[in-house]
Design a protein around this motif. Structure first.
Motif, PDB file in Angstrom:
ATOM      1  N   LEU A   1      24.552  43.784  39.433  1.00 28.47           N
ATOM      2  CA  LEU A   1      25.414  44.786  40.155  1.00 28.47           C
ATOM      3  C   LEU A   1      26.442  44.075  40.659  1.00 28.47           C
ATOM      4  N   ALA A   2      26.097  42.817  41.472  1.00 28.43           N
ATOM      5  CA  ALA A   2      27.347  42.174  42.160  1.00 28.43           C
ATOM      6  C   ALA A   2      28.251  41.552  41.077  1.00 28.43           C
ATOM      7  N   GLU A   3      27.822  41.024  39.898  1.00 30.81           N
ATOM      8  CA  GLU A   3      28.733  40.880  38.996  1.00 30.81           C
ATOM      9  C   GLU A   3      29.772  42.134  38.386  1.00 30.81           C
ATOM     10  N   ALA A   4      28.671  42.958  38.084  1.00 34.43           N
ATOM     11  CA  ALA A   4      29.613  44.405  37.586  1.00 34.43           C
ATOM     12  C   ALA A   4      30.707  44.824  38.705  1.00 34.43           C
ATOM     13  N   GLN A   5      30.193  44.441  40.063  1.00 38.33           N
ATOM     14  CA  GLN A   5      31.442  45.025  40.787  1.00 38.33           C
ATOM     15  C   GLN A   5      32.530  44.292  41.091  1.00 38.33           C
ATOM     16  N   GLN A   6      32.383  43.041  40.790  1.00 37.72           N
ATOM     17  CA  GLN A   6      33.414  41.965  40.762  1.00 37.72           C
ATOM     18  C   GLN A   6      34.159  42.255  39.577  1.00 37.72           C
ATOM     19  N   LYS A   7      33.739  42.502  38.191  1.00 36.53           N
ATOM     20  CA  LYS A   7      34.542  42.645  37.303  1.00 36.53           C
ATOM     21  C   LYS A   7      35.057  44.050  37.364  1.00 36.53           C
ATOM     22  N   TYR A   8      34.373  45.061  37.826  1.00 38.42           N
ATOM     23  CA  TYR A   8      35.270  46.327  38.005  1.00 38.42           C
ATOM     24  C   TYR A   8      36.297  46.027  38.823  1.00 38.42           C
ATOM     25  N   THR A   9      36.260  45.455  39.867  1.00 36.85           N
ATOM     26  CA  THR A   9      37.388  45.370  40.706  1.00 36.85           C
ATOM     27  C   THR A   9      38.711  44.614  40.107  1.00 36.85           C
ATOM     28  N   GLU A  10      38.382  43.458  39.461  1.00 38.46           N
ATOM     29  CA  GLU A  10      39.612  42.878  38.692  1.00 38.46           C
ATOM     30  C   GLU A  10      40.055  43.408  37.638  1.00 38.46           C
ATOM     31  N   ILE A  11      39.345  44.530  37.021  1.00 34.41           N
ATOM     32  CA  ILE A  11      39.879  45.400  35.997  1.00 34.41           C
ATOM     33  C   ILE A  11      40.606  46.565  36.629  1.00 34.41           C
ATOM     34  N   PHE A  12      40.023  47.179  37.474  1.00 34.71           N
ATOM     35  CA  PHE A  12      40.400  48.613  37.694  1.00 34.71           C
ATOM     36  C   PHE A  12      41.349  48.658  38.953  1.00 34.71           C
ATOM     37  N   LYS A  13      40.978  47.707  39.862  1.00 35.55           N
ATOM     38  CA  LYS A  13      41.953  47.795  41.254  1.00 35.55           C
ATOM     39  C   LYS A  13      43.110  47.199  41.091  1.00 35.55           C
TER      40      LYS A  13
END
Length: 536
Positions: free
Chosen positions: A524-536
């Motif tokens: 989940l920590a990795e997923a949050q990081q990836k999500y932030t990098e792409i969508f934020k």
């Protein structure tokens, strides 16, 4: 789900890549596009100074069917003033041979169907040409319009690397709205249920009748409300979990955070409902060992009255390719009828089955050499634009000459004999090769995939697709890949135990903690990081 996806892409790739030409640059340079000018390309070409013809590459899985006199090939060559080389493609060995070609320095002009791991590797190695979005806006406006319609105003989210784009994204537009819930309408009628179930409670009432009311009329208690498969978590009663706002097995967004549905509180509520149904014998007890093929067999043989799958499975094959649940069931029971829904609404109004991310691979990629050969790059882009979005040209490439090789009958394409036979189509030269693209606008192409008499039926079923898809499916996630198998197996076992009562749902929170401790928190920590990098 993956298998169907490959079927869709494989089937459509061979037939759709050739669509028409909405306007092209006869000169092949950035300023020479004739799109929207209304000029006749043949007349324009005749008035220009002759120049050497570019040599382009197209792929074919059946190169032996592309004769030198091929009508479709000649139509492209004449319209765009190019020569074409046909490259053979064996889908089973395509990626491996492509990798070898690139490693030996013999990179083809363009290629497709690579995953994002390969995409990143080739970006790092300098193999790919940059494709600026503004270049596509200018030379492929219809493509860009379609892309934004499907992916939003920033359709290059998954392909951007350090501010540069190297892909023409290929979008499987059926994915995000493909899965629906099919219910046996004839079983509802026999049970006296006049209203198609809309809520989870209404569905439960129908399931009770499907189990206890002898809906098939054989005098035996041998039918069930629903079943499922255990191949993957995503397909695990997804519409029931969706009624509680969760989607196990996929990354979704909730209040700005990435979550996995299997450890969300809503999963417990869904499991409680499924446990209740299992105790009441509404669920096929063999669901614990089912594979996709087992589910298909039980639906087709009339053993279950509710199924979740792609909407086209519940329609006749002429309504869209497939027709698996419709044609085969009707063959055994002509009185059988399906009605499709978006899935039952839960207590808070949530609904929808788990869907598929429309970005299934890294799209159409060009060789680095074309970055310097802008004329050739633009020519490819313009041909793809034509081959994907210009309907008259599409008809010519796929069907040949109207009133000679085919005719239109109430909006449907009908082959004229002898061109209804493949050997005659080969001689004439309809499309047996792939032009760049495979960007399938299913709305635009609906008349070529669906018989007119079934169009209303198709649109009704298609409109029922709802739910969420995995936002991070195209994104590389090394931590997730490391832990995925053990976490999935752990979840499958516990979900089965919760549904069958082998493990008390009072231990759901304990299960969540166990899942987090065995690697879930890292995932989940990795997923949050990836999500932030792409969508934020």
């Amino acid at each position: 789900m993956k298998g169907m996806k490959q079927l869709v892409l494989g089937m459509l790739g061979a037939s759709l890549l050739l669509m028409p030409l909405a306007g092209c640059s006869e000169g092949g340079n950035e300023g020479g596009s004739a799109s929207g000018s209304g000029a006749d390309p043949a007349t324009a070409a005749a008035t220009q100074t002759p120049k050497s013809r570019l040599k382009l590459q197209f792929w074919s899985t059946t190169p032996e069917k592309v004769l030198p006199s091929n009508y479709a090939l000649k139509a492209i060559q004449d319209r765009f003033n190019v020569d074409v080389e046909i490259l053979p493609r064996n889908n089973e060995t395509y990626v491996q041979k492509l990798q070898l070609s690139i490693a030996s320095g013999e990179t083809p002009d363009w290629f497709t169907d690579l995953d994002f791991k390969e995409y990143d590797k080739f970006v790092d190695q300098g193999v790919l040409a940059e494709i600026p979005p503004e270049l596509l806006e200018k030379h492929a406006p219809n493509y860009m319009k379609w892309l934004k319609k499907e992916l939003g105003d920033n359709p290059f989210l998954y392909s951007m690397r350090e501010g540069k784009n190297y892909s023409m994204p290929s979008v499987w537009t059926l994915g995000p709205r493909g899965n629906v819930v099919g219910i046996r309408q004839d079983w509802l009628d026999k049970a006296g249920i006049a209203k198609v179930p809309e809520t989870i409670d209404e569905l439960e009432a129908a399931l009770l009748q499907f189990r206890n009311g002898d809906p098939d009329g054989n005098g035996k208690k041998d039918t069930y409300g629903l079943t499922a498969q255990t191949d993957n978590i995503e397909g695990y009663f997804s519409a029931i979990f969706g009624a509680y706002g969760v989607h196990p097995g996929i990354f979704t967004e909730k209040d700005g955070k990435v979550v996995l549905g299997e450890v969300e509180p809503g999963a417990r509520s869904a499991l409680e409902r499924l446990n209740k149904w299992y105790k009441a014998e509404l669920i096929d007890p063999e669901f614990v060992i089912n594979k996709n093929s087992n589910v298909d067999d039980k639906v087709i043989s009339g053993k279950v009255g509710v199924a979740t799958n792609y909407w086209w499975k519940f329609l006749p094959s002429e309504a869209f390719f497939g027709g698996v649940y419709y044609d085969k069931l009707i063959a055994q029971n002509p009185a059988a009828k399906w009605v499709t829904t978006s899935g039952p609404k839960g207590p808070d109004g949530a609904f929808g089955a788990t869907q598929s991310n429309p970005v299934t691979n890294s799209g159409l990629l060009f060789s680095k050499a074309l970055e310097k050969d802008r004329e050739k790059l633009i020519k490819y882009i313009e041909i793809f634009e034509a081959a994907s979005f210009d309907i008259p040209f599409y008809e010519a490439l796929k069907y040949g000459e109207e009133n000679k090789t085919y005719k239109k009958n109430n909006g449907d394409i009908v082959w004229n004999p002898p061109y209804d036979k493949e050997e005659e189509q080969i001689k004439f030269g309809t499309m047996f090769f792939n032009a760049p693209g495979s960007f399938n606008d299913y709305d635009l192409l609906a008349p070529y995939m669906t018989k007119s008499k079934y169009m209303t039926m198709r649109k009704e079923a298609e409109s029922k697709g709802a739910g969420k898809y995995n936002l991070l499916n195209p994104v590389q996630k090394p931590v997730y890949n490391e832990y995925k198998d053990r976490l999935d197996q752990f979840t499958k076992k516990n979900f089965i135990d919760f549904i069958t009562g082998k493990r008390s749902l009072d231990e759901f929170d304990k299960y969540v903690k166990e899942w987090r401790d065995m690697g879930g928190d890292k995932v989940l920590a990795e997923a949050q990081q990836k999500y932030t990098e792409i969508f934020k």
